[in-house]
Design an enzyme around this catalytic site. Sequence first.
Site, PDB file in Angstrom:
ATOM      1  N   HIS A  60     -10.790   0.229  -2.352  1.00  0.00           N
ATOM      2  CA  HIS A  60      -9.614  -0.641  -2.496  1.00  0.00           C
ATOM      3  C   HIS A  60      -9.595  -1.177  -3.926  1.00  0.00           C
ATOM      4  O   HIS A  60     -10.426  -2.013  -4.286  1.00  0.00           O
ATOM      5  CB  HIS A  60      -9.673  -1.793  -1.489  1.00  0.00           C
ATOM      6  CG  HIS A  60      -9.589  -1.319  -0.069  1.00  0.00           C
ATOM      7  ND1 HIS A  60      -8.387  -1.085   0.558  1.00  0.00           N
ATOM      8  CD2 HIS A  60     -10.548  -0.984   0.815  1.00  0.00           C
ATOM      9  CE1 HIS A  60      -8.615  -0.647   1.796  1.00  0.00           C
ATOM     10  NE2 HIS A  60      -9.919  -0.566   1.975  1.00  0.00           N
ATOM     11  N   ARG A  62      -6.880  -2.658  -5.303  1.00  0.00           N
ATOM     12  CA  ARG A  62      -6.089  -3.907  -5.227  1.00  0.00           C
ATOM     13  C   ARG A  62      -4.945  -4.019  -6.237  1.00  0.00           C
ATOM     14  O   ARG A  62      -4.219  -5.007  -6.213  1.00  0.00           O
ATOM     15  CB  ARG A  62      -6.989  -5.142  -5.398  1.00  0.00           C
ATOM     16  CG  ARG A  62      -8.178  -5.215  -4.442  1.00  0.00           C
ATOM     17  CD  ARG A  62      -7.751  -5.262  -3.003  1.00  0.00           C
ATOM     18  NE  ARG A  62      -8.853  -5.667  -2.134  1.00  0.00           N
ATOM     19  CZ  ARG A  62      -8.872  -5.438  -0.823  1.00  0.00           C
ATOM     20  NH1 ARG A  62      -7.857  -4.807  -0.237  1.00  0.00           N
ATOM     21  NH2 ARG A  62      -9.871  -5.843  -0.092  1.00  0.00           N
ATOM     22  N   ASN A  92      -3.104  -0.137   0.654  1.00  0.00           N
ATOM     23  CA  ASN A  92      -2.667  -1.483   1.091  1.00  0.00           C
ATOM     24  C   ASN A  92      -2.455  -2.371  -0.137  1.00  0.00           C
ATOM     25  O   ASN A  92      -3.241  -3.239  -0.458  1.00  0.00           O
ATOM     26  CB  ASN A  92      -3.652  -2.096   2.093  1.00  0.00           C
ATOM     27  CG  ASN A  92      -5.100  -2.031   1.649  1.00  0.00           C
ATOM     28  OD1 ASN A  92      -5.455  -1.315   0.716  1.00  0.00           O
ATOM     29  ND2 ASN A  92      -5.943  -2.799   2.302  1.00  0.00           N
ATOM     30  N   HIS A 176      -7.602   5.094   9.394  1.00  0.00           N
ATOM     31  CA  HIS A 176      -8.268   3.872   9.835  1.00  0.00           C
ATOM     32  C   HIS A 176      -7.904   3.746  11.313  1.00  0.00           C
ATOM     33  O   HIS A 176      -6.741   3.550  11.645  1.00  0.00           O
ATOM     34  CB  HIS A 176      -7.730   2.697   9.013  1.00  0.00           C
ATOM     35  CG  HIS A 176      -8.102   1.340   9.519  1.00  0.00           C
ATOM     36  ND1 HIS A 176      -8.905   0.487   8.800  1.00  0.00           N
ATOM     37  CD2 HIS A 176      -7.779   0.673  10.661  1.00  0.00           C
ATOM     38  CE1 HIS A 176      -9.055  -0.647   9.475  1.00  0.00           C
ATOM     39  NE2 HIS A 176      -8.381  -0.564  10.611  1.00  0.00           N
ATOM     40  N   HIS A 229     -14.572   5.154   7.751  1.00  0.00           N
ATOM     41  CA  HIS A 229     -15.616   4.213   8.204  1.00  0.00           C
ATOM     42  C   HIS A 229     -15.917   4.228   9.706  1.00  0.00           C
ATOM     43  O   HIS A 229     -15.716   3.238  10.397  1.00  0.00           O
ATOM     44  CB  HIS A 229     -15.268   2.781   7.761  1.00  0.00           C
ATOM     45  CG  HIS A 229     -13.831   2.353   7.949  1.00  0.00           C
ATOM     46  ND1 HIS A 229     -13.157   2.460   9.145  1.00  0.00           N
ATOM     47  CD2 HIS A 229     -12.941   1.837   7.070  1.00  0.00           C
ATOM     48  CE1 HIS A 229     -11.934   2.009   8.995  1.00  0.00           C
ATOM     49  NE2 HIS A 229     -11.771   1.636   7.743  1.00  0.00           N
ATOM     50  N   ASN A 275     -14.385  -4.833   8.466  1.00  0.00           N
ATOM     51  CA  ASN A 275     -13.715  -4.131   9.559  1.00  0.00           C
ATOM     52  C   ASN A 275     -13.791  -2.626   9.313  1.00  0.00           C
ATOM     53  O   ASN A 275     -13.277  -2.164   8.304  1.00  0.00           O
ATOM     54  CB  ASN A 275     -12.248  -4.584   9.618  1.00  0.00           C
ATOM     55  CG  ASN A 275     -11.543  -4.054  10.845  1.00  0.00           C
ATOM     56  OD1 ASN A 275     -12.188  -3.580  11.781  1.00  0.00           O
ATOM     57  ND2 ASN A 275     -10.219  -4.107  10.827  1.00  0.00           N
ATOM     58  N   ASP A 302     -15.874   1.995   1.360  1.00  0.00           N
ATOM     59  CA  ASP A 302     -14.901   0.981   1.799  1.00  0.00           C
ATOM     60  C   ASP A 302     -15.054  -0.274   0.939  1.00  0.00           C
ATOM     61  O   ASP A 302     -15.022  -1.404   1.438  1.00  0.00           O
ATOM     62  CB  ASP A 302     -15.042   0.662   3.298  1.00  0.00           C
ATOM     63  CG  ASP A 302     -13.862  -0.156   3.824  1.00  0.00           C
ATOM     64  OD1 ASP A 302     -12.878  -0.352   3.083  1.00  0.00           O
ATOM     65  OD2 ASP A 302     -13.935  -0.605   4.985  1.00  0.00           O
ATOM     66  N   HIS A 306     -12.591  -9.215  -2.430  1.00  0.00           N
ATOM     67  CA  HIS A 306     -11.735 -10.382  -2.212  1.00  0.00           C
ATOM     68  C   HIS A 306     -12.197 -11.485  -3.157  1.00  0.00           C
ATOM     69  O   HIS A 306     -13.284 -11.400  -3.733  1.00  0.00           O
ATOM     70  CB  HIS A 306     -11.856 -10.882  -0.769  1.00  0.00           C
ATOM     71  CG  HIS A 306     -11.303  -9.938   0.258  1.00  0.00           C
ATOM     72  ND1 HIS A 306      -9.954  -9.733   0.425  1.00  0.00           N
ATOM     73  CD2 HIS A 306     -11.923  -9.147   1.165  1.00  0.00           C
ATOM     74  CE1 HIS A 306      -9.764  -8.850   1.397  1.00  0.00           C
ATOM     75  NE2 HIS A 306     -10.940  -8.466   1.864  1.00  0.00           N
TER      76      HIS A 306
HETATM   77 ZN    ZN Z   1     -10.152   0.699   6.919  1.00  0.00          ZN
END
Ligand code: ZN
Length: 421
Positions: A60, A62, A92, A176, A229, A275, A302, A306
């Site tokens: 990610h 971001r 995302n 996912h 994952h 997650n 993964d 944050h």
């Molecule tokens: Zn995921």
Amino acid sequence: MNYILRNGSAYVNGAFTDADLLVKDGVIAAMGQDLSCEDAEVIDCQGKIVVPGLVDLHVHLREPGFEYKETVATGTAAAAAGGYTTILSMPNLNPVPDNVEALKVQLAAIEKDACIHVLPFASITVGQKGQALSDIDGLAGLCVGFSDDGKGVQSETMMLEAMELVKKNGSFISAHCEDESLLEGGSVHKGEFAALMNLRGISSASEYVPIVRDIALAEKTGVQYHICHISAKESIDAVRQGKRHGVNVTCEVTPHHIALCDMDIKSDDGKYKMNPPLRGREDREAIFEGLRDGTIDVIATDHAPHSAEEKARGLEKSAFGIVGSETAFAVSYTELVRSEIISLEKLIELMSVKPAAIIGRKAELALGAPADIAVFDLNAEFTVDPQTFVSKGKSTPFEGMKFYGRTELTLCGGNIVYRRK
Ligand SMILES: [Zn+2]
């Protein structure tokens, strides 16, 4: 600049051999003993392993949209510090790359700031909302594959249509898998730890039920189907069955699911929240078995950074996700190879060769191959200190833990993108 990587143990054709590597004009120009080249810097790799740059199918970054968590610049520098030379970025984002214009925003940031190869996923559904399909025909030529990572595609019909379109375009799906009707609002695995601490748990069924569904759909459509994952023992069994039936299915596991289970959670701390969650002891055993027998194809991080504030609210209220780029190799090496669960050669397959193969590429040290190379010191033990991370994200359950296998050097396209100081 040209380099000679001197006296390392190089991973060539699936085995380690003592060889120098000459990196010239961005490619591996020679391999052998006592290489010389007038204008090359000689880098001593004695006692170290020299391997094809690692490939991470799950990162990610971001950006665009959440630059306070991570950027293309910081996320790729963090990956380089972990020995990665190719990473796949998840969609995302804001805007979500569900159409060509939106994807081009991320492609521009990658073009400008990435220090290693970044191949972005486009989303499967518009806004990752699961209501309508993204412009799969338009996006397929610009993205590496399709994923709604962060969310599961809830509708079976929607997933079937997506698979048909993705298959038609010669692309692949990285899923996912999470059934929201089975989530129960939990923050940790529904198991021993949740019961002990009286916390609501995330059931294994929320993962394996959609995996079973999707493997059947993948069999029907013939699409290349990859599972993000994987964490539950039932999920691994489902993949094992699917492979036996000849379904084009692969899956990844994260270093944290390899190294930890729910009972390793030491405190009410957001650094243990991700997650899927850390599962039970038997799930971790099933992961080892899946790695040994080839059911699990790759290790992917993964990496999900944050802000400190978003991770400081305890198990129930913190954001899901931890960082992983800078610890993945050391954690995997220490937990799997030093514990004699798999060989070092197998680890390089899991972190470099196979993830590259899944995206139709080659990760290899070979004459004329692009000089995407990582050098690790397997004997160097270090303590994980998130404050030294290049990533903006600092939240990791490995904080304060000791591991072997430090990144010494990473070359991407013949350029040094990380060198330990
Ligand atoms: Zn995921």
